[in-house]
Each structure stands twice: as structure tokens, then as C-alpha cells.
Scaffold this motif. Structure first.
Motif, PDB file in Angstrom:
ATOM      1  N   PHE A 221       0.833  -1.199   0.000  1.00 31.54           N
ATOM      2  CA  PHE A 221       0.000   0.000   0.000  1.00 31.54           C
ATOM      3  C   PHE A 221       0.870   1.252   0.000  1.00 31.54           C
ATOM      4  CE2 PHE A 221      -2.452   3.388   1.968  1.00 31.54           C
ATOM      5  CZ  PHE A 221      -3.631   3.320   1.265  1.00 31.54           C
ATOM      6  N   ALA A 222       1.958   1.217   0.768  1.00 31.45           N
ATOM      7  CA  ALA A 222       2.852   2.371   0.799  1.00 31.45           C
ATOM      8  C   ALA A 222       3.454   2.637  -0.571  1.00 31.45           C
ATOM      9  CB  ALA A 222       3.953   2.144   1.829  1.00 31.45           C
ATOM     10  N   ALA A 223       3.687   1.558  -1.322  1.00 31.84           N
ATOM     11  CA  ALA A 223       4.292   1.710  -2.644  1.00 31.84           C
ATOM     12  C   ALA A 223       3.283   2.069  -3.725  1.00 31.84           C
ATOM     13  CB  ALA A 223       5.015   0.421  -3.030  1.00 31.84           C
ATOM     14  N   ARG A 224       2.050   1.534  -3.588  1.00 30.69           N
ATOM     15  CA  ARG A 224       1.079   1.679  -4.659  1.00 30.69           C
ATOM     16  C   ARG A 224      -0.145   2.505  -4.271  1.00 30.69           C
ATOM     17  NH1 ARG A 224       2.033  -2.414  -8.483  1.00 30.69           N
ATOM     18  NH2 ARG A 224       0.499  -1.290  -9.752  1.00 30.69           N
ATOM     19  N   GLY A 225      -0.294   2.818  -2.972  1.00 30.83           N
ATOM     20  CA  GLY A 225      -1.442   3.582  -2.521  1.00 30.83           C
ATOM     21  C   GLY A 225      -1.139   5.057  -2.438  1.00 30.83           C
ATOM     22  N   ASP A 226      -1.653   5.694  -1.374  1.00 32.41           N
ATOM     23  CA  ASP A 226      -1.439   7.132  -1.254  1.00 32.41           C
ATOM     24  C   ASP A 226      -0.244   7.480  -0.378  1.00 32.41           C
ATOM     25  OD1 ASP A 226      -2.312   6.677   1.321  1.00 32.41           O
ATOM     26  OD2 ASP A 226      -4.248   7.649   1.053  1.00 32.41           O
ATOM     27  N   GLY A 227       0.503   6.435   0.034  1.00 29.80           N
ATOM     28  CA  GLY A 227       1.721   6.665   0.792  1.00 29.80           C
ATOM     29  C   GLY A 227       1.528   6.778   2.280  1.00 29.80           C
ATOM     30  N   ALA A 228       0.257   6.803   2.750  1.00 37.34           N
ATOM     31  CA  ALA A 228       0.001   6.921   4.179  1.00 37.34           C
ATOM     32  C   ALA A 228       0.111   5.555   4.841  1.00 37.34           C
ATOM     33  CB  ALA A 228      -1.386   7.499   4.423  1.00 37.34           C
ATOM     34  N   ASP A 229       0.279   5.544   6.148  1.00 37.03           N
ATOM     35  CA  ASP A 229       0.366   4.301   6.912  1.00 37.03           C
ATOM     36  C   ASP A 229      -1.040   3.797   7.168  1.00 37.03           C
ATOM     37  OD1 ASP A 229       0.738   2.240   8.652  1.00 37.03           O
ATOM     38  OD2 ASP A 229       1.841   3.384  10.149  1.00 37.03           O
ATOM     39  N   VAL A 230      -1.437   2.696   6.493  1.00 35.01           N
ATOM     40  CA  VAL A 230      -2.797   2.200   6.615  1.00 35.01           C
ATOM     41  C   VAL A 230      -3.107   1.704   8.026  1.00 35.01           C
ATOM     42  CG1 VAL A 230      -2.305  -0.185   5.973  1.00 35.01           C
ATOM     43  CG2 VAL A 230      -4.530   0.804   5.405  1.00 35.01           C
ATOM     44  N   GLY A 231      -2.108   1.388   8.812  1.00 30.88           N
ATOM     45  CA  GLY A 231      -2.358   0.873  10.146  1.00 30.88           C
ATOM     46  C   GLY A 231      -2.381   1.926  11.231  1.00 30.88           C
ATOM     47  N   ALA A 232      -2.072   3.159  10.936  1.00 29.30           N
ATOM     48  CA  ALA A 232      -1.945   4.198  11.959  1.00 29.30           C
ATOM     49  C   ALA A 232      -3.315   4.761  12.316  1.00 29.30           C
ATOM     50  CB  ALA A 232      -1.029   5.309  11.465  1.00 29.30           C
ATOM     51  N   ASP A 233      -4.106   3.984  13.061  1.00 30.41           N
ATOM     52  CA  ASP A 233      -5.459   4.396  13.428  1.00 30.41           C
ATOM     53  C   ASP A 233      -5.776   3.751  14.768  1.00 30.41           C
ATOM     54  OD1 ASP A 233      -8.216   4.728  13.730  1.00 30.41           O
ATOM     55  OD2 ASP A 233      -8.584   4.662  11.573  1.00 30.41           O
ATOM     56  N   PRO A 234      -5.798   4.508  15.862  1.00 26.89           N
ATOM     57  CA  PRO A 234      -5.994   3.919  17.185  1.00 26.89           C
ATOM     58  C   PRO A 234      -7.386   3.360  17.410  1.00 26.89           C
ATOM     59  CG  PRO A 234      -5.988   6.304  17.328  1.00 26.89           C
ATOM     60  CD  PRO A 234      -5.563   5.963  15.931  1.00 26.89           C
ATOM     61  N   ASP A 235      -8.339   3.665  16.542  1.00 25.11           N
ATOM     62  CA  ASP A 235      -9.701   3.169  16.684  1.00 25.11           C
ATOM     63  C   ASP A 235     -10.010   2.023  15.729  1.00 25.11           C
ATOM     64  OD1 ASP A 235     -10.435   4.927  18.746  1.00 25.11           O
ATOM     65  OD2 ASP A 235     -10.809   6.531  17.301  1.00 25.11           O
ATOM     66  N   LEU A 236      -8.968   1.408  15.174  1.00 25.59           N
ATOM     67  CA  LEU A 236      -9.109   0.315  14.233  1.00 25.59           C
ATOM     68  C   LEU A 236      -8.564  -0.953  14.890  1.00 25.59           C
ATOM     69  CD1 LEU A 236     -10.180   0.281  11.331  1.00 25.59           C
ATOM     70  CD2 LEU A 236      -7.833   0.531  10.534  1.00 25.59           C
ATOM     71  N   PHE A 237      -9.370  -2.024  14.887  1.00 24.71           N
ATOM     72  CA  PHE A 237      -9.008  -3.266  15.560  1.00 24.71           C
ATOM     73  C   PHE A 237      -9.241  -4.450  14.619  1.00 24.71           C
ATOM     74  CE2 PHE A 237     -10.332  -0.200  18.695  1.00 24.71           C
ATOM     75  CZ  PHE A 237      -9.471  -0.358  19.765  1.00 24.71           C
ATOM     76  N   VAL A 238      -8.539  -5.539  14.896  1.00 22.90           N
ATOM     77  CA  VAL A 238      -8.775  -6.800  14.210  1.00 22.90           C
ATOM     78  C   VAL A 238      -8.880  -7.894  15.261  1.00 22.90           C
ATOM     79  CG1 VAL A 238      -7.622  -6.134  12.071  1.00 22.90           C
ATOM     80  CG2 VAL A 238      -6.290  -7.217  13.893  1.00 22.90           C
ATOM     81  N   GLU A 239      -9.729  -8.905  14.992  1.00 19.39           N
ATOM     82  CA  GLU A 239      -9.847 -10.012  15.951  1.00 19.39           C
ATOM     83  C   GLU A 239      -9.279 -11.287  15.349  1.00 19.39           C
ATOM     84  OE1 GLU A 239     -11.916 -12.809  15.900  1.00 19.39           O
ATOM     85  OE2 GLU A 239     -13.002 -12.344  14.074  1.00 19.39           O
ATOM     86  N   THR A 240      -8.985 -12.255  16.201  1.00 22.91           N
ATOM     87  CA  THR A 240      -8.040 -13.313  15.878  1.00 22.91           C
ATOM     88  C   THR A 240      -8.646 -14.614  15.380  1.00 22.91           C
ATOM     89  OG1 THR A 240      -8.078 -14.069  18.189  1.00 22.91           O
ATOM     90  CG2 THR A 240      -6.392 -12.442  17.577  1.00 22.91           C
ATOM     91  N   SER A 241      -9.952 -14.690  15.162  1.00 19.95           N
ATOM     92  CA  SER A 241     -10.616 -15.968  14.936  1.00 19.95           C
ATOM     93  C   SER A 241      -9.989 -16.767  13.795  1.00 19.95           C
ATOM     94  CB  SER A 241     -12.103 -15.764  14.655  1.00 19.95           C
ATOM     95  OG  SER A 241     -12.323 -14.968  13.517  1.00 19.95           O
ATOM     96  N   SER A 242      -9.736 -18.048  14.096  1.00 21.93           N
ATOM     97  CA  SER A 242      -9.222 -19.058  13.164  1.00 21.93           C
ATOM     98  C   SER A 242      -7.740 -18.912  12.850  1.00 21.93           C
ATOM     99  CB  SER A 242     -10.014 -19.066  11.847  1.00 21.93           C
ATOM    100  OG  SER A 242     -11.375 -19.363  12.086  1.00 21.93           O
TER     101      SER A 242
ATOM    102  N   GLY B 138     -10.964 -12.959  19.346  1.00 19.97           N
ATOM    103  CA  GLY B 138     -12.241 -13.461  18.872  1.00 19.97           C
ATOM    104  C   GLY B 138     -12.031 -14.892  18.456  1.00 19.97           C
ATOM    105  N   SER B 139     -13.006 -15.749  18.723  1.00 16.40           N
ATOM    106  CA  SER B 139     -12.786 -17.176  18.457  1.00 16.40           C
ATOM    107  C   SER B 139     -13.649 -17.717  17.323  1.00 16.40           C
ATOM    108  CB  SER B 139     -13.068 -17.989  19.726  1.00 16.40           C
ATOM    109  OG  SER B 139     -14.439 -17.924  20.068  1.00 16.40           O
ATOM    110  N   ASP B 140     -14.824 -17.124  17.078  1.00 13.32           N
ATOM    111  CA  ASP B 140     -15.786 -17.646  16.110  1.00 13.32           C
ATOM    112  C   ASP B 140     -16.391 -18.964  16.565  1.00 13.32           C
ATOM    113  OD1 ASP B 140     -17.337 -17.437  13.814  1.00 13.32           O
ATOM    114  OD2 ASP B 140     -15.875 -18.405  12.526  1.00 13.32           O
ATOM    115  N   ARG B 141     -16.356 -19.244  17.845  1.00 11.64           N
ATOM    116  CA  ARG B 141     -17.022 -20.439  18.361  1.00 11.64           C
ATOM    117  C   ARG B 141     -18.495 -20.393  17.991  1.00 11.64           C
ATOM    118  NH1 ARG B 141     -15.460 -21.890  24.242  1.00 11.64           N
ATOM    119  NH2 ARG B 141     -14.223 -23.578  23.327  1.00 11.64           N
ATOM    120  N   PRO B 142     -19.115 -21.494  17.517  1.00  8.75           N
ATOM    121  CA  PRO B 142     -18.651 -22.876  17.560  1.00  8.75           C
ATOM    122  C   PRO B 142     -17.910 -23.342  16.316  1.00  8.75           C
ATOM    123  CG  PRO B 142     -20.924 -22.863  16.864  1.00  8.75           C
ATOM    124  CD  PRO B 142     -20.541 -21.425  17.119  1.00  8.75           C
ATOM    125  N   TYR B 143     -17.609 -22.425  15.397  1.00  5.73           N
ATOM    126  CA  TYR B 143     -16.965 -22.826  14.142  1.00  5.73           C
ATOM    127  C   TYR B 143     -15.452 -22.931  14.274  1.00  5.73           C
ATOM    128  CZ  TYR B 143     -21.619 -21.369  12.937  1.00  5.73           C
ATOM    129  OH  TYR B 143     -22.992 -21.221  12.926  1.00  5.73           O
TER     130      TYR B 143
END
Length: 300
Positions: free
Chosen positions: A221-242, A263-268
Motif C-alpha cells: 500500500f505504501a508503494a502503490r497507494g497514497d503513501g500513508a500508513d494504513v495501520g496508523a489508526d488507534p480506533d481500528l481493531f482486528v480479531e483473531t478468529s481461526s 475473537g474465536s468464532d465459536r462454535p466454528y
């Protein structure tokens, strides 16, 4: 301090009854689920037994478990006249769940009705889940803007979860989870970067299944996008399921430890055997306590 799992599914009696009342997909015939474009799926009833699930949460040391409607079944994409009875059944049953369960609300994305979603959120739900394929481009964010505005007004988070994945009936059973679900999350991550965050600067968002590993494309993304850091957002989260230690370690390197919640995605799928994913006790505390608290409340 409470250990939190932000991603599980638990079908209550009211939702099961509503799905059994239908004769067009999505519907249940006893415990066989029928969806458009997917083979019939046999659901083990024990997976949705409340006593068993409560015991499992206790065994996992969880003080709070957030359940959500299974977005891949496609309820949110039905016309409102069909979606509303199923949504009402889901919300009714989920609101009656005992501790440690909490709830992500759900909403129709084909026919947006922010006032109906506001009434659902009045039940005290943790936030709103929307299917990723409803938030995959500019048009999707324009359509769903009233729902996202509502979340910002109420200081509640959004949970982005894979939506329906028709067309996999001729492939192996793992195909939807490994291909379209991941593709949807990848698109939703970058669509939020391009269209969601500019329109909703205060919205806290969590992406299921590590956003399909989209954050690992930050260098591209840094090379082909707008050059900004896509991860630099304190209100953005990801969960770990699977996912396991390899993927979680890579995501932490890309986004930092403060962006990951359990995050687990139980029961899957099952919760991780080692909550820190091999990264130590401080990571386990961040993933299960500190980061979920920020996601759900906005407070550190």
C-alpha cells in the motif's frame, strides 16, 4: 478486569424457530441449514446449547462473550419484510441470554432503517455487526452511512464480519471460509481506509479474522497507494478468529499490539490455547482485556 471474546455465535430458540418457519433460503429443516448457492449444512445442536456454551466460556476464563448473528446466512441482505422477523427473533433471543454473554446488534443492509436499528441498540447491545460485503466499496459506505452515523452518535463500535458467499456448492466445504470470506475482509479493510474513515472519523471498528490479513499488505500500500500508513489508526481493531501465532505475530508487527483483540468464532473454531499467541503475558492482557475495553468503550 474481564477477559473478553468479541466473536462467537449462539443461536437461540427464537432464531431457530424463525428460520424453521421459512421455506426459502435461508431456512432450517430441523437442524439442516439451507442457503443460496451453498450445500446443505448440518448444525450440531450441542453447538448452540446454552448450558454447554456457558460452561465453555467459564472454562476459557471469559468474563464476557459477545455473540452475533451469523452474517454468512444472509439475513441482513433480505428485503426488509423478510429480514425484519428474523432480526427481531435474533435480537429477542440474544437480549435474554444470561451472563457472560453480550450481543452485537444486526441490521438489514438492503433496505436501511436507522430508526429500527436505534431501537435495537436501545436494548443495551455492545454495538452493531454488518456484513463485509456491504462495506466493500464507496457505494456500500454511502448506503450504510445512516447506520454508521448512528454508531458514532452513540459512541458504539462496528464489527465487520464476512457476509454470504454463494457459488461454493460445487467445491470443498472449506472453500467459503478460505476464499470469499478472506477476500471480503481484505476488501472491507481497504474500503474503510478509502471511504469509511474519511466519512466517519470517530468510529471504532473491529474486523473479523484479522481483516483477511489485509494489514500485511501495508508495504504494498505504501508503494502503490497514497503513501500513508494504513495501520496508523488507534480506533481500528482486528480479531483473531481461526488464526494462530504466525499470523497474529505478523499482524502485531504490522499494526502494533494495541490493535488486536481476541475473537474465536465459536462454535466454528476454538479459542486459542495460549491467549498470548506465544507473545507473552502482556500480549494476552492486551488481546483479552485492555484492547477489547478500548474497542467497546473508547476508554483505555
Amino acid at each position: 478486569m474481564t477477559n473478553v471474546d468479541v466473536h462467537q455465535h449462539l443461536w437461540t430458540h427464537s432464531l431457530v424457530t424463525a428460520l424453521r418457519s421459512r421455506r426459502e433460503p435461508p431456512f432450517l429443516d430441523d437442524w439442516t441449514l439451507f442457503l443460496d448457492g451453498e450445500p446443505p449444512y448440518e448444525i450440531p445442536p450441542a453447538d448452540h446449547d446454552l448450558t454447554r456454551r456457558t460452561d465453555l466460556a467459564a472454562a476459557d476464563g471469559l468474563g464476557r462473550v459477545l455473540v452475533s448473528l451469523s452474517a454468512p446466512i444472509g439475513v441482513e441482505w433480505l428485503p426488509s419484510a423478510e429480514a425484519r422477523p428474523l432480526l427481531d427473533a435474533y435480537h429477542e433471543g440474544a437480549a435474554a441470554l444470561p451472563e457472560p454473554f453480550g450481543v452485537w446488534a444486526a441490521a438489514c443492509v438492503r433496505d436501511i432503517d436507522a430508526s429500527a436499528t436505534a431501537e435495537d441498540l436501545d436494548r443495551g447491545f455492545a454495538g452493531l455487526q454488518l456484513p463485509a460485503n456491504a462495506l466493500a466499496d464507496a457505494a456500500g459506505y454511502a448506503r450504510c452511512a445512516p447506520l454508521l452515523d448512528l454508531l458514532e452518535e452513540r459512541d458504539l463500535p462496528l464489527f465487520v464480519h464476512p457476509g454470504p458467499a454463494p457459488g461454493g456448492s460445487g467445491g470443498p466445504g472449506w472453500w467459503p471460509a478460505m476464499v470469499p470470506y478472506v477476500q471480503q475482509m481484505h476488501a472491507a479493510w481497504f474500503a474503510f481506509r478509502a471511504f469509511g474513515r474519511p466519512r466517519h472519523p470517530r468510529l471504532r471498528v473491529c474486523f473479523a479474522l484479522l481483516a483477511g490479513l489485509a494489514p500485511l499488505h501495508g508495504e504494498r500500500f505504501a508503494a502503490r497507494g497514497d503513501g500513508a500508513d494504513v495501520g496508523a489508526d488507534p480506533d481500528l481493531f482486528v480479531e483473531t478468529s481461526s488464526y494462530g501465532p504466525t499470523a497474529v505475530d505478523a499482524i502485531v508487527r504490522a499494526l502494533g499490539v494495541d490493535a488486536v483483540v481476541q475473537g474465536s468464532d465459536r462454535p466454528y473454531a476454538e479459542p486459542p490455547r495460549h491467549p498470548g499467541f506465544g507473545l507473552g503475558g502482556a500480549a494476552a492482557y492486551a488481546f483479552r482485556i485492555a484492547n477489547p475495553r478500548r474497542l467497546l468503550t473508547g476508554k483505555g
